[in-house]
Design a protein around this motif. Structure first.
Motif, PDB file in Angstrom:
ATOM      1  N   TYR A   1      60.577   7.900  64.662  1.00  0.00           N
ATOM      2  CA  TYR A   1      59.709   8.939  65.231  1.00  0.00           C
ATOM      3  C   TYR A   1      59.900   9.040  66.744  1.00  0.00           C
ATOM      4  CZ  TYR A   1      57.329   9.617  60.796  1.00  0.00           C
ATOM      5  OH  TYR A   1      57.054   9.937  59.495  1.00  0.00           O
TER       6      TYR A   1
ATOM      7  N   GLN B   1      57.110  -0.059  58.712  1.00  0.00           N
ATOM      8  CA  GLN B   1      57.049   0.226  60.155  1.00  0.00           C
ATOM      9  C   GLN B   1      55.814  -0.415  60.787  1.00  0.00           C
ATOM     10  OE1 GLN B   1      57.255   4.475  59.890  1.00  0.00           O
ATOM     11  NE2 GLN B   1      59.486   4.538  60.010  1.00  0.00           N
ATOM     12  N   ALA B   2      54.746  -0.538  60.005  1.00  0.00           N
ATOM     13  CA  ALA B   2      53.514  -1.140  60.533  1.00  0.00           C
ATOM     14  C   ALA B   2      53.487  -2.657  60.318  1.00  0.00           C
ATOM     15  CB  ALA B   2      52.307  -0.505  59.861  1.00  0.00           C
ATOM     16  N   HIS B   3      54.613  -3.201  59.852  1.00  0.00           N
ATOM     17  CA  HIS B   3      54.737  -4.648  59.600  1.00  0.00           C
ATOM     18  C   HIS B   3      53.644  -5.131  58.650  1.00  0.00           C
ATOM     19  CE1 HIS B   3      57.846  -5.524  62.762  1.00  0.00           C
ATOM     20  NE2 HIS B   3      57.482  -4.284  63.025  1.00  0.00           N
TER      21      HIS B   3
ATOM     22  N   ASP C   1      49.348   4.805  57.453  1.00  0.00           N
ATOM     23  CA  ASP C   1      48.970   3.929  58.570  1.00  0.00           C
ATOM     24  C   ASP C   1      47.514   3.487  58.453  1.00  0.00           C
ATOM     25  OD1 ASP C   1      51.422   3.823  59.764  1.00  0.00           O
ATOM     26  OD2 ASP C   1      51.031   5.428  61.201  1.00  0.00           O
ATOM     27  N   LYS C   2      46.676   4.381  57.957  1.00  0.00           N
ATOM     28  CA  LYS C   2      45.262   4.034  57.764  1.00  0.00           C
ATOM     29  C   LYS C   2      45.132   2.913  56.725  1.00  0.00           C
ATOM     30  CE  LYS C   2      40.824   6.059  56.408  1.00  0.00           C
ATOM     31  NZ  LYS C   2      40.154   7.219  55.813  1.00  0.00           N
TER      32      LYS C   2
ATOM     33  N   THR D   1      52.405   9.868  56.959  1.00  0.00           N
ATOM     34  CA  THR D   1      52.383   8.757  57.914  1.00  0.00           C
ATOM     35  C   THR D   1      50.979   8.308  58.277  1.00  0.00           C
ATOM     36  OG1 THR D   1      54.332   9.811  58.804  1.00  0.00           O
ATOM     37  CG2 THR D   1      53.505   7.934  60.006  1.00  0.00           C
ATOM     38  N   SER D   2      50.123   9.259  58.669  1.00  0.00           N
ATOM     39  CA  SER D   2      48.799   8.847  59.147  1.00  0.00           C
ATOM     40  C   SER D   2      47.962   8.246  58.016  1.00  0.00           C
ATOM     41  CB  SER D   2      48.061  10.032  59.780  1.00  0.00           C
ATOM     42  OG  SER D   2      47.817  11.010  58.811  1.00  0.00           O
TER      43      SER D   2
ATOM     44  N   ASN E   1      63.403   2.418  59.155  1.00  0.00           N
ATOM     45  CA  ASN E   1      62.199   1.701  58.712  1.00  0.00           C
ATOM     46  C   ASN E   1      61.661   0.722  59.755  1.00  0.00           C
ATOM     47  OD1 ASN E   1      62.169   3.016  56.291  1.00  0.00           O
ATOM     48  ND2 ASN E   1      63.169   1.392  55.149  1.00  0.00           N
ATOM     49  N   ARG E   2      62.341   0.614  60.888  1.00  0.00           N
ATOM     50  CA  ARG E   2      61.921  -0.402  61.868  1.00  0.00           C
ATOM     51  C   ARG E   2      61.030   0.186  62.949  1.00  0.00           C
ATOM     52  NH1 ARG E   2      67.357  -4.041  62.621  1.00  0.00           N
ATOM     53  NH2 ARG E   2      67.633  -4.505  60.423  1.00  0.00           N
ATOM     54  N   SER E   3      60.329  -0.730  63.628  1.00  0.00           N
ATOM     55  CA  SER E   3      59.403  -0.283  64.681  1.00  0.00           C
ATOM     56  C   SER E   3      59.345  -1.327  65.793  1.00  0.00           C
ATOM     57  CB  SER E   3      58.017  -0.078  64.086  1.00  0.00           C
ATOM     58  OG  SER E   3      57.566  -1.294  63.515  1.00  0.00           O
TER      59      SER E   3
ATOM     60  N   VAL F   1      42.034  10.590  59.146  1.00  0.00           N
ATOM     61  CA  VAL F   1      41.622   9.210  59.409  1.00  0.00           C
ATOM     62  C   VAL F   1      40.110   9.113  59.611  1.00  0.00           C
ATOM     63  CG1 VAL F   1      41.770   7.364  61.118  1.00  0.00           C
ATOM     64  CG2 VAL F   1      43.843   8.435  60.275  1.00  0.00           C
TER      65      VAL F   1
ATOM     66  N   SER G   1      42.314   1.275  65.762  1.00  0.00           N
ATOM     67  CA  SER G   1      43.772   1.304  65.681  1.00  0.00           C
ATOM     68  C   SER G   1      44.239   2.431  64.758  1.00  0.00           C
ATOM     69  CB  SER G   1      44.303  -0.038  65.199  1.00  0.00           C
ATOM     70  OG  SER G   1      43.913  -0.275  63.876  1.00  0.00           O
ATOM     71  N   ALA G   2      43.482   2.707  63.687  1.00  0.00           N
ATOM     72  CA  ALA G   2      43.866   3.803  62.783  1.00  0.00           C
ATOM     73  C   ALA G   2      43.829   5.138  63.522  1.00  0.00           C
ATOM     74  CB  ALA G   2      42.935   3.838  61.576  1.00  0.00           C
TER      75      ALA G   2
ATOM     76  N   ASP H   1      50.971   9.380  65.820  1.00  0.00           N
ATOM     77  CA  ASP H   1      51.728  10.050  64.752  1.00  0.00           C
ATOM     78  C   ASP H   1      51.720  11.561  64.952  1.00  0.00           C
ATOM     79  OD1 ASP H   1      52.242   7.654  63.538  1.00  0.00           O
ATOM     80  OD2 ASP H   1      50.618   7.815  62.071  1.00  0.00           O
TER      81      ASP H   1
ATOM     82  N   ALA I   1      46.390  -0.302  58.245  1.00  0.00           N
ATOM     83  CA  ALA I   1      45.449  -0.870  59.220  1.00  0.00           C
ATOM     84  C   ALA I   1      44.335  -1.664  58.536  1.00  0.00           C
ATOM     85  CB  ALA I   1      44.858   0.250  60.065  1.00  0.00           C
TER      86      ALA I   1
ATOM     87  N   TYR J   1      52.297  -0.200  66.914  1.00  0.00           N
ATOM     88  CA  TYR J   1      53.672  -0.142  66.425  1.00  0.00           C
ATOM     89  C   TYR J   1      54.203   1.291  66.539  1.00  0.00           C
ATOM     90  CZ  TYR J   1      53.541  -4.847  64.457  1.00  0.00           C
ATOM     91  OH  TYR J   1      53.474  -6.203  64.303  1.00  0.00           O
TER      92      TYR J   1
ATOM     93  N   ASP K   1      46.002  14.748  61.227  1.00  0.00           N
ATOM     94  CA  ASP K   1      46.035  13.282  61.167  1.00  0.00           C
ATOM     95  C   ASP K   1      44.692  12.680  61.557  1.00  0.00           C
ATOM     96  OD1 ASP K   1      48.598  13.432  60.331  1.00  0.00           O
ATOM     97  OD2 ASP K   1      49.533  12.669  62.161  1.00  0.00           O
TER      98      ASP K   1
END
Lengths: 416, 294
Positions: B144, A259-261, A230-231, A226-227, B130-132, B259, B4-5, B12, A234, B139, B255
């Motif tokens: 989760y 999920q992050a559109h 997501d990175k 996930t992370s 799959n939605r948020s 990042v 944001s990341a 997460d 982003a 988001y 996580d």
């Protein structure tokens, strides 16, 4: 007393060494005798990942090998000998694969060996086979690390993976400026199969002005993507090139992107989408639309050998050509290439088979022509890019190829 | 690296970590009461995922509602495994032998799942998978968030069971000293059996969320068990609170490192932290002694 002891140790060591040499000689002789009693089956030893991380691919490979053996047996086997596959599971472990090939060669006394699944396991497997003088034809060890090992006995019938992404990178770089994406993100597992592929694509795409927004490498044993995904999301790159080895990795990135559109214009993954119905089941047919994957084969291939194999597969397992995992074709090709080597050398003598495979002869397989260079790489295959278009898995480039259809670009929105 | 990341990495970490806490709690509870290292916990998680998948596929039952079936089912599976295998382990070699026995159980279940479902990866699907939704510019994936709520509810229920009921008192007494507990009339064997059942049952919930957030097959258990074991070692074997803190801490640390730095260093960083913690506190963050007197 001490001197006596040293002498005894030396004597014992000499005897042991002599025994080992004798055993090795016997073993090599067994491997290279080539002669089989009339009616005796020819035993082929294979280690496959029937459990563990590579189990989905391993079992698809098993189907490919078994299908080849069945078809070949229906046509008289190998030189009149019925083919008997001895398959041992290595649980996706590079250690177990060594034990398995040692057992297959020294205990089961197989006449031939076929390769395991994945580049990671091919190197130790190839080294083991080389020690006993066995040729190892394989279909899933195309990473540079396999050829850099300089094994004289390993022959990969598939496309060398380093150039897998070239058609995609060339195509996307050739798009008119208005359509060409401006940015890309490269993210890959540190697996020897995937990691070498991305820099090749990055180089081509950067040259075309597609800015690289990131290059992230993640460990192969990740349980939660996930992370990382997501990175990537982003960064909002227009193209994502994912170095994946399996369906769960691709599925996790797709899920996180949705999920992050975030919906990139183009999304290509090095493996996973090529697993046919298994991929669609995991990610959903609607969401698969537009996802791309590089490979050398697909179920709709016009190659007559491929068509025959696809028909045989569907007869045995059902489904459609798009459902067939490309691993099946890779394994099947191994059998085909070995068949030609055995027939050309009139026996099962591994030394002769090795010499034949190194001769530069062009062989045929369901994946297309096969010709090995001195490293055991197949230098003849063409790389293609395939795309899921609805529930159809189609070839989309090279663009000029008569079998390529129009690419769906940009990728449609996610539709869960 | 964007802000944001980093925010996503922290979010997460908390949300995913809570789900790992659900899986790890069962493992640490079983060790605490029975001195058994349950290598089969990973496959129990996968079994829970497959049960949720099958119930949804064949009966159309929502995976969360399906927990009303899968949790009791895995409780029974746990009881059967405990009575069939674990209760026979005795003596000083019990803990070491438990690794082998539970590994055998794991292989047995893995083989059965491969035969029933094949090795092809599957994933649980529902509208929320799959939605948020967006909150404060971030988001949040429904699955989760729902998984986090589920973990909070179940872990609270487990806490109430252990600290507010008579049975819980028996469990805690057994955690502290099995011989003394037996001497004051607690049926330690019965407590152990039920604890194994509970420890297995909670994996149904963890498995369901795991199966909705990952494509999986029976072999997915290998990566899971290694992660769960490190969580309970960091938290302190036998400590429920430790499992919770270590789960969230570990996933968040991985996580954030992934990042800020690189995912390649995530796992290594976690192990560096683990080594430092164990050097200073060999019993883990909330070691056995602390847990047993909690």
């Amino acid at each position: 007393m001490k001197r006596m002891s040293t002498v005894r140790v030396l004597a014992a060591t000499t005897v042991a060494a002599a025994s080992l040499i004798t055993m090795a000689a016997t073993s090599t002789a067994g491997a290279s005798s080539g002669g089989l009693a009339k009616g005796a089956p020819v035993n082929i030893g294979i280690s496959l990942s029937l459990s563990g991380d590579f189990s989905a691919d391993g079992q698809a490979f098993q189907r490919g090998y078994q299908l080849w053996a069945k078809e070949q047996n229906a046509h008289g086997g190998l030189l009149g000998h019925k083919i008997n596959l001895i398959i041992k599971s290595d649980a996706s472990s590079p250690t177990q694969v060594v034990t398995n090939y040692q057992d297959l060669i020294s205990q089961d006394h197989v006449q031939l060996v076929f390769g395991p699944f994945s580049s990671l396991l091919t190197v130790p497997a190839g080294q083991t086979a080389e020690r006993y003088g066995y040729a190892m034809v394989e279909g899933a060890g195309g990473a540079p690390s396999v050829f850099q090992a300089h094994l004289k006995n390993v022959f990969d019938v598939s496309l060398p993976v380093a150039n897998d992404l070239m058609p995609f990178a060339t195509w996307i770089s050739s798009l008119p400026k208005g359509q060409r994406p401006t940015s890309a993100y490269y993210v890959t597992s540190n697996d020897p199969f995937t990691e070498p592929q991305l820099p090749v694509a990055q180089k081509i795409m950067s040259k075309a002005g597609i800015k690289s927004l990131g290059f992230t490498v993640f460990p192969a044993e990740v349980t939660d993507y996930t992370s990382i995904a997501d990175k990537v999301a982003a960064a909002k790159a227009q193209v994502v090139v994912l170095g994946s080895v399996d369906v769960p990795t691709v599925s996790a990135f797709m899920q996180a992107f949705e999920q992050a559109h975030y919906n990139p214009k183009a999304f290509i993954a090095t493996a996973g989408p090529d697993q046919g119905a298994a991929f669609l089941t995991a990610v959903g047919a609607k969401n698969a639309n537009g996802i791309m994957v590089p490979n050398a084969w697909y179920g709709g291939s016009a190659n007559p050998l491929s068509k025959a194999m696809v028909a045989a597969y569907i007869k045995q397992y059902g489904g459609t050509p798009a459902d067939i995992n490309s691993d099946v074709a890779e394994a099947y090709s191994v059998g085909e290439v070995m068949t030609q080597a055995v027939e050309a050398t009139h026996g099962f003598n591994n030394a002769k088979i090795l010499a034949y495979l190194h001769s530069g002869k062009v062989l045929s397989s369901v994946q297309g022509p096969v010709k090995f260079n001195n490293l055991g790489e197949n230098v003849d295959p063409t790389a293609f890019t395939f795309q899921w278009q609805g529930t159809k898995f189609v070839q989309v480039n090279p663009v000029g190829d008569p079998n390529s259809v129009k690419v769906i670009y940009p990728k449609p929105a996610w539709k869960s | 690296m964007s802000g944001s990341a980093l925010t996503y990495a922290i979010v997460d970490g908390v949300l995913t970590g809570s789900v790992y806490a659900l899986m790890a709690t069962g493992l640490t509870l079983i060790f605490g009461v029975m001195d058994i290292i349950n290598i089969a916990q990973g496959i129990f998680v996968v079994l829970g995922a497959y049960l949720s998948y099958a119930i949804q596929l064949h009966w159309g039952i929502d995976p969360f509602v399906g927990l009303l079936i899968t949790i009791p089912t895995l409780f029974v599976v746990g009881i059967v495994v405990e009575r069939g295998f674990m209760s026979r382990l005795k003596g000083p070699e019990k803990t070491a032998m438990s690794i082998l026995v539970t590994y055998a159980v794991s292989l047995l279940i893995e083989g059965s799942l491969n035969m029933i479902f094949s090795v092809n990866d599957v994933q649980i699907n529902a509208w929320y998978v799959n939605r948020s939704f967006k909150l404060f510019g971030v988001y949040f994936a429904y699955i989760y968030v729902f998984g986090f709520i589920l973990a909070v509810v179940l872990l609270t229920a487990l806490w109430v069971l252990l600290y507010r009921t008579r049975f819980g008192a028996s469990v805690r007494a057994s955690l502290a000293d099995q011989t003394a507990a037996a001497l004051i009339g607690i049926n330690v064997k019965r407590v152990a059996t039920i604890c194994f059942g509970i420890g297995t049952a909670v994996t149904a919930a963890g498995g369901m969320v795991f199966g909705a957030t990952n494509a999986f097959n029976a072999s997915s258990s290998y990566d899971l068990i290694s992660r769960l074991l490190t969580i309970i070692v960091l938290g302190g074997m036998g400590s429920l609170g430790g499992a919770l803190v270590a789960s969230i801490g570990m996933v968040m640390l991985e996580d954030v490192v992934g990042v800020v730095w690189s995912p390649i260093w995530s796992t290594m960083t976690f192990f560096i932290v683990l080594v430092i913690v164990l050097s200073l506190r060999p019993q883990g963050l909330f070691g056995k002694q602390l847990a047993r007197t909690a």
